[in-house]
Design a protein around this motif. Structure first.
Motif, PDB file in Angstrom:
ATOM      1  N   GLN A 128       8.120  -6.998  -3.329  1.00 46.95           N
ATOM      2  CA  GLN A 128       6.957  -7.836  -3.656  1.00 46.95           C
ATOM      3  C   GLN A 128       6.719  -7.868  -5.168  1.00 46.95           C
ATOM      4  O   GLN A 128       6.441  -8.935  -5.730  1.00 46.95           O
ATOM      5  N   ALA A 150       0.693 -11.492  -1.486  1.00 52.00           N
ATOM      6  CA  ALA A 150       1.928 -10.977  -0.907  1.00 52.00           C
ATOM      7  C   ALA A 150       2.668 -12.037  -0.105  1.00 52.00           C
ATOM      8  O   ALA A 150       3.882 -11.934   0.086  1.00 52.00           O
ATOM      9  N   ASN A 160       4.788  -7.706   4.595  1.00 50.97           N
ATOM     10  CA  ASN A 160       3.471  -7.187   4.230  1.00 50.97           C
ATOM     11  C   ASN A 160       2.801  -6.458   5.384  1.00 50.97           C
ATOM     12  O   ASN A 160       2.126  -5.441   5.181  1.00 50.97           O
TER      13      ASN A 160
END
Length: 432
Positions: free
Chosen positions: A55, A147, A132
């Motif tokens: 991420q 995210a 996520n």
């Protein structure tokens, strides 16, 4: 090709991109878990750490909360226990963007690029959601909307650009062809103007990036001692040194962005109230990251000559576009090169190069740690202005010079040994 098959192939490309991105992070972490911790550490932390690093590589800011015992053990102040990390390892995004643009071109060749782009973007969003939801841990967290949205944009925008630029040059029997037909109705001298301006801006920006990378390559042998000293101070074993090096390579494009800001003049910050420019450096206490040892501690007014690199990049771009512009004019049966389009081309090349430099500055800026380290990297506005003006000077010299001088300058750029003798012959029609 059938619409469903196009969507399936594009979705497969996006899935492979996400899986490879996760694997690139997971494999080094797994090796560290085996060799550095002997398999005694909690293996369940490997996947959350993998997703969080992935991420971050997609520009998702991470909120870090460090345990109090860890702070005491490392001798860190209490305020360092909670901070935001947002300076991305840009190598992730560069590789993802290249893969996505290639997928967009493939979707174009299938004849249904809109379907392919939609499928690839949707699949990336789904992968981001899955990652996520499975990456919860007490140390690092991310805003759910960031995210999901940011990895989707990192993949979707380059895929769209790859398809659209391919459609402009190859045709798509759709909206891009209609826009191309509108451009074809422009008067002579302006017809290929959009493509030439974008090409010139890309050439200038690529040239500046190349000079920035060359500056880093030159700095490595000059400041290799500082680099080695920081490796020794880190007191890591062989496995740790390898992983540390791999992590720094992930930040190599980020360092190139900082180098670009340096050679352009504005420089970059390594903490609030600091600055690294050709004239001088104002630095505080920095993290013991070996690659930061490449940063020059002192400046010199002579180093301001580095601004000639963007000027040279603009001159090379202007020379190449002048040749292409003349070829287009000859193809139309005219030997006349209108001045107004050349002026606008020079300005357009500078604007595109400046906008690209501002984007690079934005992508290579962020927070590197707590406190003053929350301000790191170049400032986009200053980068855009400096690179734009310097490229404009170089591009204007070659685009607006009279033909006889432009020929001699072109020979100088190519490095022809007979430039002095070729120039007078060209200006006198080859007569002695």
């Amino acid at each position: 090709m059938h619409r469903f098959l196009v969507a399936l192939l594009a979705a497969l490309d996006a899935a492979v991109s996400a899986i490879v991105g996760w694997a690139v992070v997971l494999v080094p972490l797994l090796l560290m878990w085996v060799f550095a911790f002997g398999g005694l550490a909690d293996w369940s932390a490997l996947w959350p750490a993998t997703v969080r690093i992935w991420q971050l590589g997609n520009f998702v800011p991470l909120s870090l909360s460090l345990d109090g015992d860890f702070l005491v053990e490392m001798g860190l102040p209490e305020e360092a226990g909670s901070f935001v990390l947002s300076l991305a390892p840009l190598a992730f995004a560069v590789l993802i963007a290249a893969f996505a643009a290639r997928s967009g071109r493939r979707a174009l060749r299938s004849g249904r690029w809109l379907t392919g782009v939609a499928a690839g973007t949707t699949t990336t969003a789904l992968a981001a959601v899955i990652g996520n939801l499975t990456a919860g841990n007490p140390v690092a967290s991310a805003e759910p909307w960031q995210a999901i949205l940011l990895p989707t944009l990192v993949y979707g925008i380059p895929m769209l650009l790859g398809a659209v630029t391919g459609a402009w040059s190859e045709g798509d029997d759709g909206i891009v062809d209609r826009l191309h037909d509108i451009a074809d109705r422009f008067p002579t001298g302006w017809r290929e103007f959009p493509a030439l301006m974008v090409r010139g801006g890309g050439m200038a920006l690529a040239g500046v990036i190349g000079f920035a990378a060359l500056a880093i390559a030159t700095t490595v042998p000059l400041r290799g001692g500082s680099l080695i000293a920081l490796y020794e101070a880190s007191q890591v074993d062989l496995t740790g040194a390898i992983l540390l090096t791999v992590g720094q390579f992930a930040y190599l494009p980020t360092m190139i962005g900082w180098s670009l800001a340096w050679i352009a003049g504005p420089g970059f910050a390594l903490g609030a109230g600091t600055g690294v420019t050709p004239v001088g450096s104002q630095l505080g206490v920095l993290p013991g990251i070996p690659m930061l040892g490449l940063i020059p501690e002192h400046g010199s007014p002579l180093l301001l000559l580095s601004v000639l690199a963007p000027v040279a990049a603009g001159a090379i771009a202007g020379w190449g576009i002048r040749i292409a512009f003349r070829a287009e004019a000859h193809a139309e049966g005219s030997d006349h090169e209108p001045t107004a389009p050349r002026v606008v081309l020079a300005v357009g090349i500078a604007v595109i190069a400046g906008a690209g430099a501002a984007l690079i500055a934005a992508l290579t800026s962020g927070s590197l740690g707590p406190g003053r380290l929350a301000v790191t990297g170049p400032e986009p506005g200053a980068m855009a202005l400096a690179v734009g003006l310097e490229v404009l000077v170089g591009a204007a010299i070659l685009l607006l010079a009279p033909r006889r001088y432009e020929q001699r300058l072109g020979q100088w750029v190519r490095g022809d040994d007979d430039a002095e003798t070729a120039g007078p012959k060209a200006s006198t029609g080859g007569q002695d």
